[in-house]
Scaffold this active site. Structure first.
Site: not given
Ligand code: IMP
Length: 432
Positions: A13, A16, A40-41, A223
């Site tokens: 977040d 990007k 989520g972009h 991420q």
């Molecule tokens: P997962 O990727 O859904 O397995 O989540 C693992 C961790 O990564 C959690 O704390 C999510 O909130 C975080 N996370 C995954 N994708 C994103 C992203 O695009 N932005 C921010 N946090 C993310």
């Protein structure tokens, strides 16, 4: 012609999407290399706001080609839904413009069910995942029972792969989510998922051909580096290499063909989900950052945890991602704070340390050592040149740059494409 990678330097977040969108104007091809619909972009074009989860945001530029690389995990219904939503807003995405790696792994309904079940069962020890099936899909990939998107081409092959994948799932999910492990139901969905077949491609060859032809290739990370499964805040991480390491494995492009790496860092920290965050502010200042910065998850809508900039953690990411230049985002959100703090070290068990402990419990025990800087009152969202920023804002940027270990090439001061301030002559593609 150079190739450029964009990597988030915090817990995701960082903004990007907007940076990639701005850089895409000068790119020929945009390639995503990791993660899935957990990302989520958010991109704003004029008054329109787009949130993309799987499709690279380059798709919003009519003449650019986009690639979903082999390192991405793809929920077929999610991708079809995104293509449909784009179509409804007048953006037709033909296979000439979007290629999906035949080696990308499919996120199946049982991955989503497993993700949610594991989180539920973990209770207080849950990770706070996005619930999109990302972890279980990467687990199957490593356990060698995943399903390549390429299997969508052939029903018999898909069925064989599905049988192998389901072998141990019925036990776990049979009672709680029987529909997710019902082979007949999954095979019926294949008719729908086969709409993706025209998009399948050998993206390794495609990206190399583009590089050989001298095209500009932009690699879009998802991420953030602090969520990297190897170098992030394990176990509170995502399940892939969200740092630069994921690029080579997730595209088939070796490191010597990546010319430059641009890091994106927010001017303060945010985090969604659980896990240590030394500078978190569970008080009114944190709430003010959340409100002013509209810090709510683009994928899950969850309120993000907010805190002051953590230079120990961000510097760690700069180091292992080989960052050439940084875009510092959301600087406008800091307007109106009388003073601004920045963590420059941690205090752990009576010692002061300047590197990030690997163990999540140790990191959680770290207390930030802050430097306090003067704030500024003026809004800066419409400033277009660095010289026009309030002196305190310029001092803040200079302070961060001096301790980050990388040049800050861009400042972002708002959501719009044009709210970017370029520092110095060199652009991110050309460097210097
Ligand atoms: P997962 O990727 O859904 O397995 O989540 C693992 C961790 O990564 C959690 O704390 C999510 O909130 C975080 N996370 C995954 N994708 C994103 C992203 O695009 N932005 C921010 N946090 C993310």
């Amino acid at each position: 012609m150079p190739s450029l990678a964009v990597v988030g330097l915090q817990w995701g977040d960082e903004g990007k999407g907007k940076v990639v969108d701005a850089l895409t104007a000068e790119a020929d091809l945009v390639c995503r290399y990791g993660g899935g619909a957990n990302a989520g972009h958010t991109v704003c074009v004029g008054s329109e706001r787009f949130v993309l989860h799987l499709v690279p945001s380059g798709i919003l530029h009519p003449d650019k080609r986009c690639v979903i690389g082999n390192g991405v995990v793809v929920d077929p219904d999610g991708l079809l839904g995104e293509l449909q939503a784009l179509r409804e807003r007048g953006i037709a995405v033909s296979p000439e413009r979007l290629a999906l790696s035949e080696r990308a792994h499919l996120v199946m309904p049982y991955h989503v069910a497993l993700d949610r079940l594991r989180e539920e069962r973990a209770g207080a020890q849950r990770l706070g995942t996005t619930g999109r099936g990302i972890g279980p899909c990467y687990t199957d990939k490593t356990a060698r029972v995943g399903i390549h998107a390429g299997a969508l081409r052939d029903r018999a092959r898909f069925e064989r792969r599905l049988q192998a994948a389901l072998r141990d799932k019925a036990e776990l999910l049979g009672r709680v989510a029987p529909e997710a492990v019902d082979p007949a139901r999954l095979l019926a969905a294949l008719d729908r998922w086969q709409q993706l077949v025209p998009y399948l491609a050998d993206t390794v060859a495609l990206v190399h051909q583009a590089l050989d032809a001298g095209e500009r290739v932009l690699f879009e990370g998802a991420q953030g580096a602090l969520l990297d499964v190897d170098l992030g805040t394990y176990p509170y991480v995502t399940s892939c290499n969200a740092g630069i390491g994921g690029l080579c494995a997730g595209t088939g492009v070796p490191p010597n063909r990546v010319d430059r790496v641009l890091g994106v860092a927010k001017a303060y920290m945010t985090r969604v989900g659980r896990g240590p965050m030394p500078t978190e502010l569970p008080d009114r200042t944190g709430a003010a950052l959340r409100e002013r910065g509209e810090e709510y998850g683009a994928t899950t809508g969850r309120p993000r945890r907010c805190g002051w900039l953590d230079l120990v953690a961000t510097r760690h990411a700069v180091r292992f991602c080989g960052i050439d230049a940084v875009c510092l985002t959301k600087l406008d959100v800091l307007s109106g704070f009388s003073e601004i703090r920045v963590a420059v070290a941690y205090r752990l068990g009576g010692r002061v340390i300047e590197t990030m402990p690997a163990d999540a419990e140790e990191l959680a025990a770290c207390e930030p050592v802050y430097e306090t800087l003067a704030g500024w009152a003026e809004p800066i969202a419409e400033v277009t040149r660095e010289e026009e920023l309030p002196p305190a804002a310029r001092d803040y940027v200079a302070f961060v740059e001096a301790r980050l270990g990388a040049r800050i090439a861009w400042l972002s001061v708002g959501r719009r494409r044009d709210q970017l301030i370029c520092r110095g002559e060199a652009g991110p593609w050309t460097g210097a």
